[in-house]
Enzyme design. Structure first.
Site, short mmCIF file in Angstrom:
data_model
loop_
_atom_site.label_atom_id
_atom_site.label_comp_id
_atom_site.label_asym_id
_atom_site.label_seq_id
_atom_site.Cartn_x
_atom_site.Cartn_y
_atom_site.Cartn_z
CB ALA A 35 -1.25 0.26 0.98
CB CYS B 221 4.07 2.52 -11.82
SG CYS B 221 5.62 2.34 -10.89
N GLY C 71 -1.76 6.28 -2.51
CA GLY C 71 -1.88 6.53 -2.96
C GLY C 71 -3.50 5.84 -3.69
C1 LIG Z 1 4.99 -0.09 -6.42
S1 LIG Z 1 4.75 0.73 -4.60
C2 LIG Z 1 3.25 0.80 -4.04
C3 LIG Z 1 2.37 2.41 -4.46
C4 LIG Z 1 0.64 2.33 -4.11
N1 LIG Z 1 -0.05 0.79 -4.14
C5 LIG Z 1 0.61 3.55 -4.53
O1 LIG Z 1 0.16 3.66 -5.24
O2 LIG Z 1 1.59 4.46 -3.08
C6 LIG Z 1 5.44 -1.20 -3.90
C7 LIG Z 1 5.23 -0.83 -2.60
O3 LIG Z 1 5.33 -2.02 -2.01
C8 LIG Z 1 6.37 -2.10 -0.93
N2 LIG Z 1 6.99 -3.85 -0.58
C9 LIG Z 1 7.51 -4.30 -1.06
N3 LIG Z 1 8.13 -5.25 -0.43
C10 LIG Z 1 6.98 -5.81 0.12
C11 LIG Z 1 6.63 -6.88 0.97
N4 LIG Z 1 6.96 -8.10 0.59
N5 LIG Z 1 5.37 -7.36 1.04
C12 LIG Z 1 4.32 -5.57 1.36
N6 LIG Z 1 5.02 -3.92 0.55
C13 LIG Z 1 6.27 -4.69 0.42
C14 LIG Z 1 7.09 -1.75 -1.61
O4 LIG Z 1 7.49 -0.30 0.32
C15 LIG Z 1 6.10 0.08 -1.66
O5 LIG Z 1 6.06 0.95 -0.94
#
Ligand SMILES: C[S@@+](CC[C@H](N)C(=O)[O-])C[C@H]1O[C@@H](n2cnc3c(N)ncnc32)[C@H](O)[C@@H]1O
Length: 461
Positions: free
Chosen positions: A278, A398, A282
């Site tokens: 999350a 993305c 956003g």
């Molecule tokens: C693409 S971003 C998500 C953007 C978010 N959904 C938004 O709309 O603002 C991916 C997120 O996944 C988190 N992440 C990475 N590995 C993860 C895991 N194993 N479990 C949960 N979150 C994770 C990262 O820290 C990052 O904040």
């Protein structure tokens, strides 16, 4: 003369852009994070903040072209120079070739920035190289340096469109058509309009357009998302709604990804939703409002506690406290089958958002996929387990790269017997040119959004 007294001759906007770019070179800092922080710390706002952003982002965008030009003016490659010298030359080139800054001003600012950062030694070199750069227009330089399109299309685009070779090759594979790839690369090199997302139930796009107009900002309703407002320019933080959190800054493609999971048809209960990646919040902030309109709740999970706190902050204006947990989506804190709707917006190369994060193209390497892809697969597989039978899972990136989009979905579907893929296209009737399905790949040059990928899976058992 000491360094301090010399540094005052550079204006704060240029100094901030230079410092942010140096931080990127030295520490790998992300421009979209470090620059706003520097601007805030130094009290730089309004037009100066706009100038600093254009300088830093523009320099990062065309770094590949500028390095090709600088390499011909230097006796060693640009990447072997001190980082501060490299950045001074690139930023000086940007001012000379893309911003119509008079040559004497661009050269002397470049010299002063480098002198302020590392002292006298490289000053003669910076002065001489920038004077050579000033001798031709950008078009003349690129015409002279790029291999002809007909002989080496990829090499031509690497220099003229300033993207790494492997990224140009990947986009060519994905889009097939040469002229479409050129459009795509050009769109990547064009600053995107600021897109705002209205938090459902807290305000409306019409109210935000009115607030923006009253603040002297040009604003219109979004092209696709019913929650979007687009600003032609200016600082979104000038809007009270942005500062107070009833509106967030979010690309329309990201808004559409959240709408896909919210709109997917569902039999049975529709009470519990999960966003399992999350941060910074956003999509979660949009989904919390959409869920609340139906009496459902969203659990927003994020592995990094600091980013989980950003999710809570993004959703702070909702009357009900959001349920945000710091949790690893591959080792979930919830029981299998707990959720009716799940979105998994996985960490990825971010190569679909180069309009907003132009420096990411230089930071990313094909080798990053070796760690990202297994994580993406693990997150999607767990997201499927989190959904109840009949529940839906939206897989979102993305990035348009096949390795982290289609291939991840195919690999997980091949290993999971209790899931089927569904067509995303009918869920976005307002958007045209959505391809052959069943997934949707948005593109900056076709849709004016970031290159978001979205696939929809349904758990069958
Ligand atoms: C693409 S971003 C998500 C953007 C978010 N959904 C938004 O709309 O603002 C991916 C997120 O996944 C988190 N992440 C990475 N590995 C993860 C895991 N194993 N479990 C949960 N979150 C994770 C990262 O820290 C990052 O904040």
């Amino acid at each position: 003369m000491g360094r301090r007294s010399r540094r005052v001759s550079v204006d704060p906007a240029r100094q901030a852009a230079f410092d942010a770019l140096v931080r990127g070179e030295v520490d790998g800092a992300y421009l979209n994070l470090v620059l706003p922080r520097l601007l805030r710390e130094r009290g730089i706002g309004g037009r100066d903040a706009g100038l600093a952003t254009e300088l830093a982002n523009g320099t990062a965008r065309l770094q590949g072209s500028y390095d090709a030009i600088l390499d011909t003016c230097l006796t060693k490659a640009a990447d072997q120079l001190q980082p501060e010298v490299r950045v001074g030359l690139r930023m000086g080139s940007h001012q000379l070739l893309s911003m119509r800054v008079p040559p004497h001003a661009a050269v002397s600012t470049g010299v002063e920035l480098v002198r302020g950062a590392v002292g006298e030694r490289p000053v003669g070199l910076v002065n001489a190289v920038l004077r050579r750069v000033a001798g031709r227009s950008l078009h003349a330089w690129l015409t002279a340096l790029a291999p002809p399109r007909s002989a080496d299309l990829v090499g031509h685009l690497v220099v003229t469109a300033s993207h790494p070779r492997w990224v140009v090759e990947a986009f060519l594979d994905l889009l097939g058509d040469r002229s479409e790839v050129e459009e795509m690369l050009a769109a990547d090199n064009t600053a995107a309009a600021v897109a705002l997302a209205v938090r459902p139930g807290l305000t409306t796009p019409a109210e935000i357009v009115a607030e923006a107009s009253a603040a002297g900002l040009e604003a219109e309703a979004g092209h696709w998302s019913p929650y979007a407002v687009l600003l032609a320019g200016g600082d979104p933080a000038a809007l009270r709604a942005v500062r107070s959190g009833t509106v967030g800054v979010q690309d329309e493609g990201s808004q559409l990804a959240a709408l896909v999971v919210a709109r997917a048809p569902l039999d049975g209960p529709d009470r519990r939703w999960l966003d399992c990646c999350a941060g910074p919040g956003g999509k979660a902030a949009l989904l919390i409002g959409l869920a609340a309109e139906r009496g459902a709740v969203l659990v927003a999970a994020e592995r990094q506690p600091r980013r989980a706190a950003l999710v809570a902050a993004a959703a702070r204006r909702y009357p009900r406290r959001p349920c945000v947990v710091a949790a690893d989506g591959t080792r979930p804190a919830w029981r299998d089958g707990s959720f009716d709707r799940v979105i998994v917006d996985v960490p990825c190369t971010g190569l679909g958002a180069l309009r907003r994060r132009p420096d990411a193209r230089w930071r990313r390497q094909p080798s990053d996929l070796a760690t990202l892809v297994p994580l993406q697969q693990a997150l999607l597989a767990q997201a499927l387990r989190a959904a109840r039978p009949g529940g839906v899972v939206a897989y979102v990136t993305c990035s348009p790269l096949a390795a982290e989009t289609r291939a991840v979905v195919d690999a997980v579907l091949a290993g999971e017997h209790g899931a089927v893929e569904q067509d995303v296209r009918p869920l976005l009737p307002e958007v045209g040119s959505l391809g052959d399905g069943p997934h949707v790949q948005l593109w900056p040059h076709r849709h004016g959004t970031d290159a978001m990928f979205m696939a929809l899976l349904r758990r069958t058992v």
